[in-house]
Design a protein around this motif. Structure first.
Motif, PDB file in Angstrom:
ATOM      1  N   SER A 143      43.085 -15.462  11.289  1.00 11.82           N
ATOM      2  CA  SER A 143      42.460 -15.304   9.975  1.00 11.82           C
ATOM      3  C   SER A 143      42.289 -13.841   9.598  1.00 11.82           C
ATOM      4  CB  SER A 143      41.092 -15.994   9.942  1.00 11.82           C
ATOM      5  OG  SER A 143      40.184 -15.318  10.793  1.00 11.82           O
ATOM      6  N   LYS A 177      39.349 -11.444   7.501  1.00  2.41           N
ATOM      7  CA  LYS A 177      37.986 -11.419   6.971  1.00  2.41           C
ATOM      8  C   LYS A 177      37.752 -10.051   6.344  1.00  2.41           C
ATOM      9  CE  LYS A 177      36.090 -14.592  10.444  1.00  2.41           C
ATOM     10  NZ  LYS A 177      37.253 -14.651  11.362  1.00  2.41           N
ATOM     11  N   TYR A 198      32.358 -10.434   0.164  1.00  2.00           N
ATOM     12  CA  TYR A 198      33.054 -10.828   1.387  1.00  2.00           C
ATOM     13  C   TYR A 198      34.068 -11.920   1.062  1.00  2.00           C
ATOM     14  CZ  TYR A 198      30.126 -15.027   1.522  1.00  2.00           C
ATOM     15  OH  TYR A 198      29.510 -16.214   1.217  1.00  2.00           O
ATOM     16  N   GLN A 214      37.261 -14.634   3.206  1.00  2.00           N
ATOM     17  CA  GLN A 214      37.915 -15.059   4.444  1.00  2.00           C
ATOM     18  C   GLN A 214      39.088 -15.952   4.109  1.00  2.00           C
ATOM     19  OE1 GLN A 214      35.348 -17.237   7.074  1.00  2.00           O
ATOM     20  NE2 GLN A 214      36.906 -17.521   8.654  1.00  2.00           N
ATOM     21  N   GLN A 215      40.217 -15.757   4.823  1.00  2.00           N
ATOM     22  CA  GLN A 215      41.399 -16.589   4.616  1.00  2.00           C
ATOM     23  C   GLN A 215      42.128 -16.796   5.937  1.00  2.00           C
ATOM     24  OE1 GLN A 215      43.128 -18.257   2.045  1.00  2.00           O
ATOM     25  NE2 GLN A 215      41.121 -18.083   1.048  1.00  2.00           N
ATOM     26  N   ILE A 245      42.213 -13.085  -0.639  1.00  2.00           N
ATOM     27  CA  ILE A 245      41.086 -12.220  -0.282  1.00  2.00           C
ATOM     28  C   ILE A 245      40.663 -11.381  -1.495  1.00  2.00           C
ATOM     29  CG2 ILE A 245      40.490 -10.125   1.006  1.00  2.00           C
ATOM     30  CD1 ILE A 245      40.267 -12.368   2.884  1.00  2.00           C
ATOM     31  N   ASP A 254      33.796 -14.766  16.657  1.00  2.00           N
ATOM     32  CA  ASP A 254      33.762 -16.088  16.016  1.00  2.00           C
ATOM     33  C   ASP A 254      33.035 -17.133  16.855  1.00  2.00           C
ATOM     34  OD1 ASP A 254      35.131 -15.424  13.697  1.00  2.00           O
ATOM     35  OD2 ASP A 254      37.094 -15.691  14.640  1.00  2.00           O
ATOM     36  N   PHE A 256      32.084 -11.928  11.112  1.00  2.00           N
ATOM     37  CA  PHE A 256      32.331 -10.848  10.154  1.00  2.00           C
ATOM     38  C   PHE A 256      31.889  -9.483  10.681  1.00  2.00           C
ATOM     39  CE2 PHE A 256      32.639 -14.492   7.408  1.00  2.00           C
ATOM     40  CZ  PHE A 256      33.530 -14.117   6.405  1.00  2.00           C
ATOM     41  N   ALA A 290      34.704  -6.657  10.437  1.00  2.00           N
ATOM     42  CA  ALA A 290      34.951  -6.189   9.069  1.00  2.00           C
ATOM     43  C   ALA A 290      33.772  -5.357   8.579  1.00  2.00           C
ATOM     44  CB  ALA A 290      35.195  -7.373   8.140  1.00  2.00           C
TER      45      ALA A 290
END
Length: 469
Positions: A22, A24, A37, A39-40, A64, A247, A277, A280
């Motif tokens: 992913s 983020k 923020y 996320q993908q 994003i 995560d 997160f 990031a």
């Protein structure tokens, strides 16, 4: 976060963490509060196919941008720790320039890759008058280039590429600790690092699984890392903090590690942000420094770094030229206000005293400058001054020449540019461009600037033809 005024332009950027599954993104305000923020997911394992991986990244980045509604195109990228290779390197010298040169010659021997197939950077670990030790980090280019290409496709511009642990170690809660074990547990991998005073000393990674359900393996890896560190520093770490992030991090995992190792353990706490997160956020909230900074890791490719330097340099010169024009106009307005009338045949437009122009933006408010400049343009639409000559001189500067400062003597119409160039041929090209413009005379380049072939500091003087009135 604001980019440092080193070679980057002063602009905002957001943080982007890349994992195997992913993307983020996080943007923070000046008080380090999250303001946006997103996320993908990306196709896990698609890194084996560069085209498919890049396409997956492009799709994710487009979402994003839409989700986060980020207001800046600049981004600080955090990469999986599993992409990075690091090694401690020492040389028997106390001179930083000598160390950097010696390291550049040995990069190919430090890692199991060809030197031209990796991006590298290093940060200082210790320095004495007789020895310098640094942590050297390398990431294969085929890990960074697809991300860079995807960013370019969606019109995003990376200001840094950094391994996850390096980014996380710069968070203030870790900088304040003497020694800590940072565990980054994600969906398909995990890494463990020893961090002291905000510096990552050594890291071990596991690509096969997250370690979420294998407490025994995590405990064993931590113990082995501590033994390795003890052998190097010849001292036993009697107490350390265990910090969990990623995560798959949880309070239950921290409690289990604390019970197994009899050391304090907790989740990494950052403004109540979801652990997924953290990376990031670390990129967005901490100061990004250029690759040449010795206290951080930035694997930004050299061509991108040079582009930012040159772009910032040209923008700075153009901005300075515009400000000089406005300040000269304000000087004219002040002169008129004091009853000094200019005779177009006998007088010259003058900059404020002293004769050598000095720019101080702090003396004027932007609204006042704009207003006064507009009035001057209305009153004197045909008047021109040395700003025209300055713009011609700026256009003569080759991309490989960096101008650090300039001065102008009104009484002599004499310009002086001070800067540096990659080679002496670049300086000669600058001189030739000035000559071919037909706008300058008495171009003086001291012979001392031509005695060095590379990385040349120089000062060049030239006289401009009188400005038309």
């Amino acid at each position: 976060m604001i980019l440092p005024a080193s070679f980057f332009e002063t602009t905002s950027y957001f943080g982007l963490s890349v994992s195997r599954a992913s993307l983020k993104a996080v943007s923070v305000a000046g008080n380090q509060q999250v303001i946006a923020y997103a996320q993908q997911p990306i196709v896990e394992g698609s890194g084996n196919d560069t085209a498919a991986y890049t396409a997956s990244l492009v799709t994710a980045l487009e979402h994003i941008k839409t989700q986060g509604n980020f207001t800046t195109p600049y981004v600080a990228v955090v990469l999986p720790e599993t992409y990075a290779f690091s090694k401690e390197f020492s040389l028997p010298t106390g001179n930083m320039a000598e160390f950097a040169e010696g390291l550049s010659w040995q990069i190919g021997d430090l890692f199991p890759f060809a030197a031209d197939s990796i991006y590298t950077d290093w940060k200082l670990l210790s320095q004495t008058k007789d020895k310098i030790t640094a942590l050297v980090v390398a990431i294969p280019q085929n890990r960074i280039d697809p991300i860079r290409n995807a960013l370019a496709t969606v019109k995003l511009f990376p200001v840094s590429f950094e391994p996850a642990i390096s980014a996380l170690s710069r968070i203030s809660t870790l900088k304040d600790k003497q020694l800590s074990v940072l565990i980054d547990i994600n969906q398909s991998d995990h890494s463990i690092s020893l961090i002291e005073g905000g510096i990552s000393l050594v890291t071990t990674t596991n690509l096969n699984h997250s370690g979420e359900n294998n407490l025994a393996e995590l405990v064993s890896n931590i113990q082995q890392l501590l033994i390795y560190h003890q052998d190097k520093v010849k001292a036993v770490a009697k107490q350390y903090d265990i910090i969990v992030t990623g995560d798959k991090a949880s309070d239950a995992m921290a409690a289990s590690l604390q019970a197994a190792l009899s050391q304090p353990a907790s989740m990494l706490s950052i403004n109540a942000i979801n652990p997924g997160f953290h990376q990031a956020f670390a990129a967005a909230a901490s100061q990004i420094m250029p690759p040449e900074d010795t206290a951080s890791i930035n694997l930004l490719p050299v061509d991108l770094r040079d582009w930012y330097q040159n772009h910032h340099h040209l923008t700075l010169l153009k901005t300075t030229a515009r400000v000089l024009t406005i300040l000269m106009s304000i000087g004219i307005l002040v002169a008129l206000g004091n009853g000094i009338f200019l005779n177009s045949k006998e007088s010259q437009l003058a900059t404020p005293t002293p004769a050598e122009a000095t720019i101080n933006l702090g003396e004027y408010k932007p609204a006042d400058i704009v207003g006064k400049a507009n009035r001057i343009i209305t009153l004197f639409p045909q008047k021109t001054g040395p700003q025209e000559t300055l713009m011609i001189a700026i256009s003569a500067v080759p991309p490989t020449v960096k101008i650090e400062s300039f001065a102008y003597d009104e009484t002599k119409q004499l310009w002086q540019f001070i800067g540096s160039a990659g080679t002496r041929d670049d300086i000669l090209l600058f001189k030739a461009n000035l000559e071919s413009s037909g706008k300058f005379s008495q171009i003086n380049l001291p012979i001392g600037a031509l005695t060095t072939k590379e990385n040349v500091d120089f000062s060049i003087e030239f006289t401009g033809k009188p400005a038309k009135l």
